[in-house]
Write a protein that holds these residues in place. Structure first.
Motif, PDB file in Angstrom:
ATOM      1  N   ALA A 166       0.299  -1.366  -0.101  1.00  0.00           N
ATOM      2  CA  ALA A 166       0.083   0.407  -0.110  1.00  0.00           C
ATOM      3  C   ALA A 166       0.907   1.583  -0.016  1.00  0.00           C
ATOM      4  O   ALA A 166       0.365   2.464  -0.664  1.00  0.00           O
ATOM      5  CB  ALA A 166      -1.284   0.256   1.337  1.00  0.00           C
ATOM      6  N   ARG A 167       2.017   0.928   0.724  1.00  0.00           N
ATOM      7  CA  ARG A 167       2.736   2.190   1.281  1.00  0.00           C
ATOM      8  C   ARG A 167       3.371   2.708  -0.464  1.00  0.00           C
ATOM      9  O   ARG A 167       3.593   4.120  -1.106  1.00  0.00           O
ATOM     10  CB  ARG A 167       3.490   2.198   2.088  1.00  0.00           C
ATOM     11  CG  ARG A 167       4.389   2.894   2.747  1.00  0.00           C
ATOM     12  CD  ARG A 167       5.503   2.722   3.839  1.00  0.00           C
ATOM     13  NE  ARG A 167       6.492   3.364   3.470  1.00  0.00           N
ATOM     14  CZ  ARG A 167       7.299   2.689   4.087  1.00  0.00           C
ATOM     15  NH1 ARG A 167       7.810   1.654   5.225  1.00  0.00           N
ATOM     16  NH2 ARG A 167       8.957   3.226   3.781  1.00  0.00           N
ATOM     17  N   LEU A 168       3.632   1.848  -1.621  1.00  0.00           N
ATOM     18  CA  LEU A 168       4.156   1.748  -2.514  1.00  0.00           C
ATOM     19  C   LEU A 168       3.634   2.156  -3.468  1.00  0.00           C
ATOM     20  O   LEU A 168       4.019   3.054  -4.104  1.00  0.00           O
ATOM     21  CB  LEU A 168       4.719   0.425  -3.035  1.00  0.00           C
ATOM     22  CG  LEU A 168       5.241   0.273  -4.365  1.00  0.00           C
ATOM     23  CD1 LEU A 168       7.090   0.447  -4.501  1.00  0.00           C
ATOM     24  CD2 LEU A 168       5.088  -1.728  -4.531  1.00  0.00           C
ATOM     25  N   PHE A 169       2.213   1.910  -3.578  1.00  0.00           N
ATOM     26  CA  PHE A 169       1.649   2.266  -4.321  1.00  0.00           C
ATOM     27  C   PHE A 169       0.947   3.802  -3.884  1.00  0.00           C
ATOM     28  O   PHE A 169       0.827   4.441  -4.364  1.00  0.00           O
ATOM     29  CB  PHE A 169      -0.237   1.359  -4.605  1.00  0.00           C
ATOM     30  CG  PHE A 169       0.120   0.337  -5.467  1.00  0.00           C
ATOM     31  CD1 PHE A 169       0.048   0.688  -6.673  1.00  0.00           C
ATOM     32  CD2 PHE A 169      -0.449  -0.989  -4.484  1.00  0.00           C
ATOM     33  CE1 PHE A 169       0.039  -0.567  -7.763  1.00  0.00           C
ATOM     34  CE2 PHE A 169       0.162  -1.849  -5.831  1.00  0.00           C
ATOM     35  CZ  PHE A 169      -0.290  -1.718  -6.953  1.00  0.00           C
ATOM     36  N   GLU A 170       0.940   4.729  -3.158  1.00  0.00           N
ATOM     37  CA  GLU A 170       0.523   5.444  -2.202  1.00  0.00           C
ATOM     38  C   GLU A 170       1.725   6.217  -2.933  1.00  0.00           C
ATOM     39  O   GLU A 170       1.663   7.696  -3.327  1.00  0.00           O
ATOM     40  CB  GLU A 170       1.309   5.720  -0.518  1.00  0.00           C
ATOM     41  CG  GLU A 170      -0.169   5.202   0.016  1.00  0.00           C
ATOM     42  CD  GLU A 170       0.115   4.702   1.204  1.00  0.00           C
ATOM     43  OE1 GLU A 170       0.813   5.360   1.986  1.00  0.00           O
ATOM     44  OE2 GLU A 170      -1.274   4.275   2.084  1.00  0.00           O
ATOM     45  N   GLY A 171       3.340   5.631  -2.935  1.00  0.00           N
ATOM     46  CA  GLY A 171       4.239   6.060  -3.461  1.00  0.00           C
ATOM     47  C   GLY A 171       4.105   6.733  -5.081  1.00  0.00           C
ATOM     48  O   GLY A 171       4.409   8.073  -5.363  1.00  0.00           O
ATOM     49  N   VAL A 172       3.048   5.858  -5.621  1.00  0.00           N
ATOM     50  CA  VAL A 172       3.258   5.901  -6.959  1.00  0.00           C
ATOM     51  C   VAL A 172       2.099   7.118  -6.985  1.00  0.00           C
ATOM     52  O   VAL A 172       1.988   8.023  -8.073  1.00  0.00           O
ATOM     53  CB  VAL A 172       2.591   4.104  -7.631  1.00  0.00           C
ATOM     54  CG1 VAL A 172       2.018   4.618  -9.060  1.00  0.00           C
ATOM     55  CG2 VAL A 172       4.188   3.602  -7.200  1.00  0.00           C
ATOM     56  N   TYR A 173       1.247   7.330  -6.119  1.00  0.00           N
ATOM     57  CA  TYR A 173       0.122   7.928  -6.698  1.00  0.00           C
ATOM     58  C   TYR A 173       0.492   9.369  -6.385  1.00  0.00           C
ATOM     59  O   TYR A 173       0.198  10.140  -6.705  1.00  0.00           O
ATOM     60  CB  TYR A 173      -0.559   7.550  -5.270  1.00  0.00           C
ATOM     61  CG  TYR A 173      -1.972   8.846  -5.519  1.00  0.00           C
ATOM     62  CD1 TYR A 173      -3.129   8.269  -6.869  1.00  0.00           C
ATOM     63  CD2 TYR A 173      -2.396   9.812  -4.875  1.00  0.00           C
ATOM     64  CE1 TYR A 173      -4.118   9.590  -6.798  1.00  0.00           C
ATOM     65  CE2 TYR A 173      -3.169  10.544  -4.793  1.00  0.00           C
ATOM     66  CZ  TYR A 173      -4.228  10.644  -5.674  1.00  0.00           C
ATOM     67  OH  TYR A 173      -5.539  11.431  -5.838  1.00  0.00           O
ATOM     68  N   SER A 174       1.815  10.177  -5.331  1.00  0.00           N
ATOM     69  CA  SER A 174       2.386  11.290  -5.075  1.00  0.00           C
ATOM     70  C   SER A 174       3.014  11.518  -6.329  1.00  0.00           C
ATOM     71  O   SER A 174       3.423  12.530  -5.993  1.00  0.00           O
ATOM     72  CB  SER A 174       2.685  10.950  -3.046  1.00  0.00           C
ATOM     73  OG  SER A 174       4.014  10.313  -3.518  1.00  0.00           O
ATOM     74  N   ARG A 175       3.615  10.412  -6.528  1.00  0.00           N
ATOM     75  CA  ARG A 175       4.469  11.113  -7.869  1.00  0.00           C
ATOM     76  C   ARG A 175       4.431  12.002  -8.783  1.00  0.00           C
ATOM     77  O   ARG A 175       5.080  12.810  -9.419  1.00  0.00           O
ATOM     78  CB  ARG A 175       5.376  10.141  -8.154  1.00  0.00           C
ATOM     79  CG  ARG A 175       6.109   9.293  -7.599  1.00  0.00           C
ATOM     80  CD  ARG A 175       7.102   8.556  -8.499  1.00  0.00           C
ATOM     81  NE  ARG A 175       6.346   7.524  -9.515  1.00  0.00           N
ATOM     82  CZ  ARG A 175       6.870   6.313  -9.941  1.00  0.00           C
ATOM     83  NH1 ARG A 175       7.951   6.048  -9.836  1.00  0.00           N
ATOM     84  NH2 ARG A 175       5.959   5.476 -10.640  1.00  0.00           N
TER      85      ARG A 175
END
Length: 176
Positions: A166-175
């Motif tokens: 989930a943290r990884l996908f949050e990073g993708v979203y915030s990029r």
């Protein structure tokens, strides 16, 4: 035994043929493939992880010696470790690939893709995707993995893996 069987059954007639059969039977080729696929692409990350482990040892030695700076040094090492998503992904992949965490094939495959892909866009099939498409994929991933992590029947290792994803996908979203 295998060598004798190969010779007696006429499977091999030369030393080099016997060598090839024995190496093939040993699984050495699979081991070499695993090293090339799993370790070489992450050699720098693994070295960094090893350095952090060594620094933890230094912090413990400093603490045992009564150094005033030991606690601060240990805290910095822990902060660095906790803040690096790359280390968390490595740990999550290890848990899944070792069998410590059992996930459905599609989820295990997703973690494997993250570990082996050259970057996150490649891992999630987002090369050439628009910012909106990346956000849509990221939101779906966040939702899927947060739902997985909130399962009251999930053990702590499954929760840790799901939180990492989930943290990884949050990073993708915030990029974007």
């Amino acid at each position: 035994r295998r060598a004798l069987a190969a010779i007696i059954e006429g499977e091999v007639t030369t030393a080099s043929e016997l060598s090839k059969v024995l190496v093939d039977d040993s699984g050495l080729g699979n081991l070499q493939a695993a090293i090339v696929e799993q370790f070489l692409p992450r050699a720098r990350l693994l070295k960094a992880r090893s350095a952090l482990v060594a620094l933890r040892g230094v912090a413990a030695t400093l603490a045992a010696a009564g150094s005033d700076d030991a606690a601060a040094f240990g805290s910095e090492v822990d902060r660095t470790d906790a803040g690096a998503i790359e280390f968390a992904i490595l740990q999550a992949a290890h848990l899944v690939m070792s069998g410590a965490v059992r996930l459905p094939d599609d989820e295990a495959s997703e973690i494997q893709q993250v570990l082996t892909a050259s970057d996150l866009n490649a891992a999630f099939g987002l090369e050439g995707a628009s910012a909106d498409q990346r956000r849509e994929v990221a939101l779906a991933g966040i939702t899927r993995w947060r739902t997985r992590s909130s399962d009251p029947l999930a053990n702590s290792l499954v929760v840790a893996v799901a939180e990492t994803m989930a943290r990884l996908f949050e990073g993708v979203y915030s990029r974007d």
